[in-house]
Design an enzyme around this catalytic site. Structure first.
Site, PDB file in Angstrom:
ATOM      1  N   GLY A   1      31.951  34.135  45.963  1.00 24.69           N
ATOM      2  CA  GLY A   1      32.312  33.418  44.743  1.00 24.69           C
ATOM      3  C   GLY A   1      33.626  32.709  44.970  1.00 24.69           C
ATOM      4  O   GLY A   1      33.899  32.215  46.059  1.00 24.69           O
ATOM      5  N   CYS A   2      34.453  32.675  43.965  1.00 24.86           N
ATOM      6  CA  CYS A   2      35.745  32.000  44.056  1.00 24.86           C
ATOM      7  C   CYS A   2      36.606  32.655  45.131  1.00 24.86           C
ATOM      8  O   CYS A   2      36.786  33.873  45.139  1.00 24.86           O
ATOM      9  CB  CYS A   2      36.455  32.070  42.708  1.00 24.86           C
ATOM     10  SG  CYS A   2      38.095  31.348  42.732  1.00 24.86           S
ATOM     11  N   PHE A   3      37.160  31.849  46.024  1.00 19.58           N
ATOM     12  CA  PHE A   3      37.943  32.424  47.119  1.00 19.58           C
ATOM     13  C   PHE A   3      39.222  33.090  46.640  1.00 19.58           C
ATOM     14  O   PHE A   3      39.763  33.951  47.323  1.00 19.58           O
ATOM     15  CB  PHE A   3      38.215  31.445  48.252  1.00 19.58           C
ATOM     16  CG  PHE A   3      38.716  30.070  47.914  1.00 19.58           C
ATOM     17  CD1 PHE A   3      39.558  29.811  46.855  1.00 19.58           C
ATOM     18  CD2 PHE A   3      38.323  29.003  48.713  1.00 19.58           C
ATOM     19  CE1 PHE A   3      40.015  28.525  46.580  1.00 19.58           C
ATOM     20  CE2 PHE A   3      38.779  27.712  48.459  1.00 19.58           C
ATOM     21  CZ  PHE A   3      39.627  27.474  47.381  1.00 19.58           C
ATOM     22  N   TRP A   4      39.714  32.722  45.461  1.00 21.42           N
ATOM     23  CA  TRP A   4      40.918  33.381  44.941  1.00 21.42           C
ATOM     24  C   TRP A   4      40.676  34.874  44.762  1.00 21.42           C
ATOM     25  O   TRP A   4      41.562  35.692  45.014  1.00 21.42           O
ATOM     26  CB  TRP A   4      41.337  32.789  43.608  1.00 21.42           C
ATOM     27  CG  TRP A   4      41.706  31.350  43.616  1.00 21.42           C
ATOM     28  CD1 TRP A   4      42.104  30.582  44.677  1.00 21.42           C
ATOM     29  CD2 TRP A   4      41.732  30.485  42.474  1.00 21.42           C
ATOM     30  NE1 TRP A   4      42.373  29.300  44.270  1.00 21.42           N
ATOM     31  CE2 TRP A   4      42.151  29.205  42.926  1.00 21.42           C
ATOM     32  CE3 TRP A   4      41.444  30.662  41.132  1.00 21.42           C
ATOM     33  CZ2 TRP A   4      42.287  28.128  42.063  1.00 21.42           C
ATOM     34  CZ3 TRP A   4      41.575  29.581  40.278  1.00 21.42           C
ATOM     35  CH2 TRP A   4      41.991  28.327  40.739  1.00 21.42           C
TER      36      TRP A   4
END
Length: 178
Positions: free
Chosen positions: A13-16
């Site tokens: 998902g979101c790399f953050w």
């Protein structure tokens, strides 16, 4: 004891979110947010990747000391801190760039990943849809995407999406934390 650094390239998902998780794991030396798995040549921008037209996934490249933590443990942490049964999305983040994917760097990593997926299947109600793909290239995201959670801990996305993932990490993998 000599440091034996290995690399894992993972999209959850979101790399953050994935970056924030692995920054807290013992044996992890660096975590870099970026993109992998696309079909368009050249270094893609965040905007291009988010369009869904490049084929890239948001990923992190994790460099870790294999004498401290194994690739298998890295993958178990990865698979249990995001939803590997959700196709092309994590929560409200939707699109192929948010897919669950393991980019293996060699045959050994591929075999370990296959075994981790098989071993974790019974713990999920739905089938695991995590892609297993040969690593080809990694493109680092711009500086504004690096260390996002550390630099923006009070931002809304961080509070509502990343912090719960970190709570899961602490609950399931406390023995693996720095």
């Amino acid at each position: 004891m000599d440091t034996k650094l290995e690399v894992a390239t993972l999209g959850g998902g979101c790399f953050w979110c994935t970056e924030a998780v692995f920054q807290q794991v013992k044996g992890v030396e660096t975590v870099i947010s970026g993109f992998s798995g696309g079909t368009v040549p050249g270094h893609p921008t965040y905007r291009e990747v988010c369009s869904g037209l490049t084929g890239h996934a948001e990923v992190v490249q994790v460099s870790f000391d294999a004498n401290v933590i194994s690739y298998e443990d890295i993958l178990v942490i990865f698979m249990t801190t995001h939803d590997p049964t959700s196709l092309n999305q994590q929560g409200a983040d939707r699109g192929t760039h948010y897919r669950s994917v393991i980019f293996y760097h060699d045959d050994s990593q591929k075999e370990i990943a296959e075994n981790v997926i098989i071993n974790l299947k019974p713990y999920y109600e739905h089938p695991i849809v995590t892609e297993l793909t040969a690593f080809k290239a990694f493109y680092e995201a711009d500086q504004s995407h690096q260390d996002f959670y550390r630099n923006n801990p009070n931002q809304g996305y961080c509070n509502y999406v990343i912090t719960p993932k970190l709570m899961t990490l602490r609950k399931l993998h406390a023995d693996k934390l720095k």
